[in-house]
Design a protein around this motif. Structure first.
Motif, PDB file in Angstrom:
ATOM      1  N   UNK A  66      -9.532  -4.079  -3.248  1.00  0.00           N
ATOM      2  CA  UNK A  66     -10.487  -3.079  -2.735  1.00  0.00           C
ATOM      3  C   UNK A  66      -9.789  -2.088  -1.814  1.00  0.00           C
ATOM      4  N   UNK A  67      -8.880  -2.575  -0.995  1.00  0.00           N
ATOM      5  CA  UNK A  67      -8.133  -1.676  -0.108  1.00  0.00           C
ATOM      6  C   UNK A  67      -7.217  -0.751  -0.910  1.00  0.00           C
ATOM      7  N   UNK A  68      -6.617  -1.256  -1.969  1.00  0.00           N
ATOM      8  CA  UNK A  68      -5.777  -0.396  -2.823  1.00  0.00           C
ATOM      9  C   UNK A  68      -6.629   0.661  -3.532  1.00  0.00           C
ATOM     10  N   UNK A  69      -7.873   0.331  -3.879  1.00  0.00           N
ATOM     11  CA  UNK A  69      -8.767   1.335  -4.458  1.00  0.00           C
ATOM     12  C   UNK A  69      -9.026   2.450  -3.438  1.00  0.00           C
ATOM     13  N   UNK A  70      -9.185   2.071  -2.181  1.00  0.00           N
ATOM     14  CA  UNK A  70      -9.345   3.079  -1.119  1.00  0.00           C
ATOM     15  C   UNK A  70      -8.072   3.907  -0.996  1.00  0.00           C
ATOM     16  N   UNK A 102       0.843  -1.205   0.000  1.00  0.00           N
ATOM     17  CA  UNK A 102       0.000   0.000   0.000  1.00  0.00           C
ATOM     18  C   UNK A 102       0.876   1.251   0.000  1.00  0.00           C
ATOM     19  N   UNK A 103       1.917   1.268   0.828  1.00  0.00           N
ATOM     20  CA  UNK A 103       2.827   2.424   0.873  1.00  0.00           C
ATOM     21  C   UNK A 103       3.528   2.630  -0.468  1.00  0.00           C
ATOM     22  N   UNK A 104       3.978   1.540  -1.082  1.00  0.00           N
ATOM     23  CA  UNK A 104       4.649   1.635  -2.379  1.00  0.00           C
ATOM     24  C   UNK A 104       3.675   2.137  -3.453  1.00  0.00           C
TER      25      UNK A 104
END
Length: 180
Positions: free
Chosen positions: A93-97, A43-45
């Motif tokens: 879905x979390x990466x879309x957020x 997510x950070x990357x």
């Protein structure tokens, strides 16, 4: 300021800022979480790639690569197109957020949250994703806003990613080496 690359140089310049920011990174990326460390580093990357922050992207891509299946291949596929990357529906879905947060906090919609929950994301995972994305927007702007140095040599970042068990430990070890 400092000849050290990225945020490390800024932390040398303002050590009183380094402590709370390092602790935040430790909690978000290394602390207890239902998300794996590899997922959180991914997510950070991803957010750093969207912000085109070379230092933070290369750093956290390397940290993710040593912690996710298929290493840098998966990191590159995720950053290029998370919806097409071989990831769980929940992580997509979390990466879309995270991508919505990168554009602006109010870009996160009820539909984003519903989609993540439908894929099995917990409120804690959604919370942590938003906080990781928001923190990395700040870190990216801090690093790039002060025009820090960043090498494009992936080996530099990969070597460092394999050595650390956490951000606080790295910071404390470096401070001890300096005092040494």
């Amino acid at each position: 300021m400092s000849d050290e690359p990225g945020i490390r140089g800024l932390f040398r310049y303002r050590p009183e800022a380094a402590e709370p920011l390092t602790l935040l990174s430790e909690v978000l990326l290394c602390g207890d979480s239902p998300l794996t460390r590899g997922e959180r580093e991914l997510i950070a990357a991803y957010v750093s790639s969207l912000n085109r922050c070379r230092f933070c992207f290369h750093t956290h891509a390397a940290f993710a690569a040593v912690r996710v299946p298929d290493g840098m291949t998966l990191v590159d596929e995720t950053c290029a197109d998370p919806a097409a990357a071989p990831l769980s529906g929940k992580l997509k879905a979390l990466l879309a957020i995270a991508g919505a947060v990168q554009r602006g906090g109010r870009e996160v919609t009820d539909e984003h949250v519903r989609a993540a929950r439908a894929e099995g994301a917990t409120d804690l995972e959604i919370h942590d994703t938003v906080l990781i994305a928001a923190a990395f927007c700040m870190y990216n702007r801090y690093v790039d806003g002060l025009a820090t140095l960043a090498t494009d040599d992936p080996a530099h970042y990969a070597d460092r990613a394999r050595l650390t068990s956490g951000y606080v430990k790295v910071w404390n070890d470096e401070a001890l080496d300096e005092a040494g």
